[in-house]
Design a protein around this motif. Sequence first.
Motif, PDB file in Angstrom:
ATOM      1  N   LEU A  96      44.338  -9.861  38.920  1.00  0.00           N
ATOM      2  CA  LEU A  96      45.371  -9.473  37.955  1.00  0.00           C
ATOM      3  C   LEU A  96      46.544  -8.810  38.676  1.00  0.00           C
ATOM      4  O   LEU A  96      47.716  -9.038  38.344  1.00  0.00           O
ATOM      5  N   GLU A  97      46.220  -8.011  39.682  1.00  0.00           N
ATOM      6  CA  GLU A  97      47.290  -7.376  40.474  1.00  0.00           C
ATOM      7  C   GLU A  97      48.143  -8.446  41.163  1.00  0.00           C
ATOM      8  O   GLU A  97      49.371  -8.352  41.219  1.00  0.00           O
ATOM      9  N   LEU A  98      47.470  -9.477  41.672  1.00  0.00           N
ATOM     10  CA  LEU A  98      48.213 -10.544  42.364  1.00  0.00           C
ATOM     11  C   LEU A  98      49.047 -11.363  41.389  1.00  0.00           C
ATOM     12  O   LEU A  98      50.127 -11.851  41.741  1.00  0.00           O
ATOM     13  N   LEU A  99      48.556 -11.514  40.163  1.00  0.00           N
ATOM     14  CA  LEU A  99      49.386 -12.206  39.159  1.00  0.00           C
ATOM     15  C   LEU A  99      50.654 -11.405  38.891  1.00  0.00           C
ATOM     16  O   LEU A  99      51.742 -11.971  38.735  1.00  0.00           O
ATOM     17  N   GLY A 100      50.513 -10.068  38.861  1.00  0.00           N
ATOM     18  CA  GLY A 100      51.684  -9.200  38.651  1.00  0.00           C
ATOM     19  C   GLY A 100      52.707  -9.411  39.759  1.00  0.00           C
ATOM     20  O   GLY A 100      53.909  -9.584  39.497  1.00  0.00           O
ATOM     21  N   ARG A 101      52.251  -9.411  40.998  1.00  0.00           N
ATOM     22  CA  ARG A 101      53.179  -9.580  42.123  1.00  0.00           C
ATOM     23  C   ARG A 101      53.676 -11.034  42.172  1.00  0.00           C
ATOM     24  O   ARG A 101      54.852 -11.300  42.438  1.00  0.00           O
ATOM     25  N   ALA A 148      54.177 -13.017  39.756  1.00  0.00           N
ATOM     26  CA  ALA A 148      55.202 -13.272  38.738  1.00  0.00           C
ATOM     27  C   ALA A 148      56.585 -12.916  39.271  1.00  0.00           C
ATOM     28  O   ALA A 148      57.565 -13.627  39.023  1.00  0.00           O
ATOM     29  N   VAL A 149      56.662 -11.816  40.029  1.00  0.00           N
ATOM     30  CA  VAL A 149      57.943 -11.400  40.609  1.00  0.00           C
ATOM     31  C   VAL A 149      58.410 -12.439  41.636  1.00  0.00           C
ATOM     32  O   VAL A 149      59.576 -12.855  41.654  1.00  0.00           O
ATOM     33  N   LEU A 200      54.486 -19.567  37.977  1.00  0.00           N
ATOM     34  CA  LEU A 200      53.314 -18.826  38.448  1.00  0.00           C
ATOM     35  C   LEU A 200      52.079 -19.487  37.860  1.00  0.00           C
ATOM     36  O   LEU A 200      51.974 -19.650  36.648  1.00  0.00           O
ATOM     37  N   ALA A 201      51.156 -19.868  38.724  1.00  0.00           N
ATOM     38  CA  ALA A 201      49.940 -20.534  38.248  1.00  0.00           C
ATOM     39  C   ALA A 201      48.711 -19.765  38.701  1.00  0.00           C
ATOM     40  O   ALA A 201      48.673 -19.224  39.807  1.00  0.00           O
ATOM     41  N   MET A 229      48.725  -3.805  45.126  1.00  0.00           N
ATOM     42  CA  MET A 229      49.830  -4.213  44.246  1.00  0.00           C
ATOM     43  C   MET A 229      49.618  -3.639  42.834  1.00  0.00           C
ATOM     44  O   MET A 229      48.483  -3.590  42.358  1.00  0.00           O
ATOM     45  N   PRO A 230      50.703  -3.240  42.164  1.00  0.00           N
ATOM     46  CA  PRO A 230      50.530  -2.746  40.789  1.00  0.00           C
ATOM     47  C   PRO A 230      50.284  -3.894  39.816  1.00  0.00           C
ATOM     48  O   PRO A 230      50.664  -5.034  40.094  1.00  0.00           O
ATOM     49  N   LEU A 231      49.666  -3.576  38.682  1.00  0.00           N
ATOM     50  CA  LEU A 231      49.522  -4.595  37.631  1.00  0.00           C
ATOM     51  C   LEU A 231      50.899  -4.882  37.052  1.00  0.00           C
ATOM     52  O   LEU A 231      51.756  -3.991  36.987  1.00  0.00           O
ATOM     53  N   GLY A 232      51.121  -6.108  36.613  1.00  0.00           N
ATOM     54  CA  GLY A 232      52.390  -6.449  35.971  1.00  0.00           C
ATOM     55  C   GLY A 232      52.336  -6.109  34.493  1.00  0.00           C
ATOM     56  O   GLY A 232      51.276  -5.738  33.970  1.00  0.00           O
ATOM     57  N   PRO A 233      53.466  -6.249  33.789  1.00  0.00           N
ATOM     58  CA  PRO A 233      53.439  -5.991  32.341  1.00  0.00           C
ATOM     59  C   PRO A 233      52.614  -7.053  31.618  1.00  0.00           C
ATOM     60  O   PRO A 233      52.645  -8.226  32.007  1.00  0.00           O
ATOM     61  N   ARG A 234      51.861  -6.651  30.593  1.00  0.00           N
ATOM     62  CA  ARG A 234      51.052  -7.616  29.814  1.00  0.00           C
ATOM     63  C   ARG A 234      51.929  -8.337  28.809  1.00  0.00           C
ATOM     64  O   ARG A 234      52.814  -7.741  28.201  1.00  0.00           O
ATOM     65  N   ARG A 235      51.696  -9.643  28.646  1.00  0.00           N
ATOM     66  CA  ARG A 235      52.428 -10.416  27.625  1.00  0.00           C
ATOM     67  C   ARG A 235      51.395 -10.831  26.582  1.00  0.00           C
ATOM     68  O   ARG A 235      50.822 -11.921  26.683  1.00  0.00           O
TER      69      ARG A 235
END
Length: 395
Positions: free
Chosen positions: A87-92, A94-95, A104-105, A231-237
């Motif tokens: 989940l942390e990597l999805l946050g990064r 996405a950026v 982002l996949a 890495m920080p978590l990204g915002p949840r959608r």
Amino acid sequence: MAIWVVADKCTGCGLCAKACPYGAMLVEDKLARLGPRCTQCGACLGACKFEALLSDLTQEPAPDLAGYQGVWVFCEVQQGALARVSLELLGRGAVLAEQLGQTLAAVLLGHQVENLVPELAAQGAGRVYLAQDPGLADYSTLAYTRVLAELVSSHKPSVLLVGATPLGRDLAPRLSRRLDLGLTADCTELAIDPQDGSLLQTRPAFGGNVMATIVTPRARPQMATVRPGVMPLGPRREGAACEVLRQVVALEPGDLLPRLLASQARGQKPADLTAARVIVAGGRGCGGPRGFELLARLAQALGGEVGGTRVAVEEGWLPAPRQIGQTGVSVRPELYIACGISGAIQHRAGCLGARYIVAINRDRRAPIFSVADYALAGDLFKVVPALLAALPGGA
Ligand SMILES: Cc1cc2nc3c(=O)[nH]c(=O)nc-3n(C[C@H](O)[C@H](O)[C@H](O)COP(=O)(O)OP(=O)(O)OC[C@H]3O[C@@H](n4cnc5c(N)ncnc54)[C@H](O)[C@@H]3O)c2cc1C
């Protein structure tokens, strides 16, 4: 890689010598020469303005990488749930994907794991590559490598990120070898080069004394692993939708030769410092178990966990899973209280993600104070009891 000097083009200007991090490029009689300390790292190649430095790589035509698109995150499943590092990597990711203008996949492998897709979408994935098969129910190096290699070969992502968990540390090197790619392990920062869109992969090098930024100019995907908590978590959608692409899985009998017969949890579950909101960490200044008992009381009063430096672990005052830093865990609590810790770079590497750092040290020049939001200069055996006395239930 081999590097050589073209003598009739070299002017002896010395630009290559300045670019060499090892002091291995020598200029004698207005001619550059590779000295015995040369590691063939290639740092000199871009520095020469006269095309007087060549390598077998510069001789080869540049590969066509235009067809590689998309930022992928391999999403690990741990006991039916997504690993936090994924989940942390999805946050990064996405950026990075936004900066590249690409998708982002998430890549999800397993058996009956489709229920996790909405969470991947909520964490920013615009597309999920889903590979389900009973042979993927438990992690197996060969089976997972085959499926992931097939996905990468057919869809050609530009970036592939993997969590540096025990599973990721097994899978990523195997995949990079299978696909003849590079791999930058244990990155602490990932960014996009605004000039050419390549992935800048930063990680500690030379025992943590320098931060090296690595680029992969001639291969795709650019592969990197990142440790949990970095890495920080990204915002949840909440309720976000995503495209799901199902991969047909065709495992060979040989892929399933190693089989998981049983698994057994080892004793108590180790503390997960990466999820703690408050951490009270101790170092050599705690002096022994008595100091750590004091820290445990403060952690309990604040609803937090106890961590510490490598010294504290080596002295046997703290179990190894609680070591924070470059060779321990990386943490990002709301509050990090560093007690009797000097603040060596290898320790700071693991705690700089904290929202607030409070440092207690009797040496006013201790490096930890340079990164602390609140600096308490004094003896921890006086400061910590004073803090406890001021906290409800702490006395
Ligand atoms: C490749 C490599 C990887 C490493 N990985 C890690 C890692 O992951 N994590 C890690 O932590 N280290 C790591 N290290 C070790 C690191 O370099 C430092 O040696 C270590 O962090 C120092 O630990 P310390 O702060 O507890 O001890 P010291 O550096 O000895 O500091 C003790 C501090 O306590 C203070 N003090 C003493 N008594 C008191 C008191 N009564 N009250 C208040 N303050 C007091 C002193 O002023 C001093 O600043 C690594 C080193 C290498 C080479």
